[in-house]
Design an enzyme around this catalytic site. Sequence first.
Site, short mmCIF file in Angstrom:
data_model
loop_
_atom_site.label_atom_id
_atom_site.label_comp_id
_atom_site.label_asym_id
_atom_site.label_seq_id
_atom_site.Cartn_x
_atom_site.Cartn_y
_atom_site.Cartn_z
N ASP A 241 -55.98 13.56 -11.08
CA ASP A 241 -55.48 14.86 -10.64
C ASP A 241 -54.37 14.68 -9.62
O ASP A 241 -54.37 13.70 -8.87
CB ASP A 241 -56.64 15.67 -10.05
CG ASP A 241 -56.34 17.16 -9.97
OD1 ASP A 241 -55.28 17.60 -10.47
OD2 ASP A 241 -57.16 17.89 -9.38
N ASN B 206 -50.81 15.16 -10.30
CA ASN B 206 -49.46 14.84 -10.79
C ASN B 206 -48.47 15.94 -10.40
O ASN B 206 -47.35 15.66 -9.99
CB ASN B 206 -49.45 14.73 -12.32
CG ASN B 206 -50.26 13.55 -12.82
OD1 ASN B 206 -50.60 12.66 -12.05
ND2 ASN B 206 -50.57 13.55 -14.11
N ARG C 177 -48.64 18.14 -7.93
CA ARG C 177 -48.36 18.17 -6.49
C ARG C 177 -47.46 17.00 -6.08
O ARG C 177 -46.59 17.13 -5.23
CB ARG C 177 -49.67 18.14 -5.70
CG ARG C 177 -50.22 19.54 -5.47
CD ARG C 177 -51.67 19.50 -5.11
NE ARG C 177 -52.49 19.17 -6.27
CZ ARG C 177 -53.77 18.86 -6.20
NH1 ARG C 177 -54.37 18.78 -5.02
NH2 ARG C 177 -54.44 18.61 -7.29
N HIS D 84 -46.24 13.83 -14.27
CA HIS D 84 -47.03 13.31 -15.39
C HIS D 84 -46.47 11.97 -15.87
O HIS D 84 -47.22 11.06 -16.22
CB HIS D 84 -47.04 14.31 -16.55
CG HIS D 84 -47.76 15.60 -16.23
ND1 HIS D 84 -49.00 15.62 -15.62
CD2 HIS D 84 -47.42 16.89 -16.43
CE1 HIS D 84 -49.38 16.88 -15.45
NE2 HIS D 84 -48.44 17.68 -15.93
N SER E 9 -57.75 18.26 -20.94
CA SER E 9 -59.00 19.01 -21.10
C SER E 9 -58.81 20.14 -22.09
O SER E 9 -57.69 20.53 -22.41
CB SER E 9 -59.43 19.57 -19.74
OG SER E 9 -58.65 20.69 -19.40
N ASN F 55 -56.59 22.70 -20.71
CA ASN F 55 -55.18 22.40 -20.44
C ASN F 55 -54.20 23.05 -21.43
O ASN F 55 -53.01 23.19 -21.14
CB ASN F 55 -54.93 20.89 -20.41
CG ASN F 55 -55.42 20.21 -19.14
OD1 ASN F 55 -55.76 19.03 -19.14
ND2 ASN F 55 -55.46 20.95 -18.04
N ARG G 129 -64.48 18.51 -7.25
CA ARG G 129 -65.22 19.17 -8.34
C ARG G 129 -65.20 18.28 -9.56
O ARG G 129 -64.43 17.34 -9.66
CB ARG G 129 -64.67 20.53 -8.74
CG ARG G 129 -63.46 21.06 -8.11
CD ARG G 129 -62.99 22.30 -8.86
NE ARG G 129 -61.59 22.14 -9.11
CZ ARG G 129 -60.67 22.39 -8.18
NH1 ARG G 129 -61.02 22.85 -7.01
NH2 ARG G 129 -59.40 22.16 -8.44
N SER H 77 -65.13 19.69 -12.87
CA SER H 77 -64.26 20.30 -13.88
C SER H 77 -64.64 20.00 -15.33
O SER H 77 -63.79 19.59 -16.12
CB SER H 77 -62.80 19.91 -13.64
OG SER H 77 -62.38 20.34 -12.37
#
Length: 253
Positions: free
Chosen positions: A21, A23, A25, A38, A66, A69, A195, A197
């Site tokens: 998780d 990418n 930001r 990414h 996911s 996504n 989390r 997810s």
Amino acid sequence: MPSYAAHHKTAVPAHVAIIMDGNGRWAKQRGLPRIEGHRRGVETVRTTTFAARDLGVKMLTLYAFSVENWKRPQDEVGALMGLLEYYLKKELETFIRDRVQLRTIGRTDELPAGVQKLLRTTMEETRHFTDYTLVLALNYGSRTEIADAARAYAAAVVAGREQLTDGSWDRFSRYLYTAGMPDPDLIIRTSGESRISNFLLMQGAYAEFVFTPLLWPDFTKADLAAAIAEFAKRERRYGLTSEQVKPAPGATQ
Ligand code: FPP
């Protein structure tokens, strides 16, 4: 399946799973488009695959896409699929050279045809490598997986291949995408979110969790080693008492 590490009492987690998780930001912090994050994320996939193996891990599962996504902006979804194609084309040779088996979990039959074809080829050409496995979670969601497994299990009962009187987890879990895989020993999530997810909800029942604030493109081999060191310090009890799992002083393992 019981975890390999649990069975063999090793300090190195046999199966590490990662929720990659941050990418977006990472890119935002640099004023770059999300896809650039990414792209850098793919480089981290590459380095982490080999870092994990160097550290003694036997199986690495990466949450790459996911079921949720698909709801991202169309151009981001397209770019992610494009990156996946690029990655698979580029890595096949490396997988063969370095003896990495590739497998997937998730509804891969809903992925673009080109990606499916590359996945099939790569899996076929690497299926005989047994020392180390990279598992890509693609179009994966735990609840979808459980619903799919329940449907397949029910069909097997109707067909007489399963008995309703034997509804054990051991039998049911053979209908999950992860059939035949050991459970993850360690689940890592990057980017500071704590989390799960919809990732390996059942398989991670006894996993240790490590959450790191690092964004995925910044995650290095040293960070993986640190997560593994943290894992080694934890005491996994599987519902037993501390005394039961700790051998008496002087006992050999
Ligand atoms: C999370 O970052 C990451 C993803 C949604 C997918 C991960 C994909 C890759 C690393 C690249 C493709 C993978 C392969 C195997 C080729 P985010 O976009 O949710 O970041 P954010 O939370 O900062 O926005």
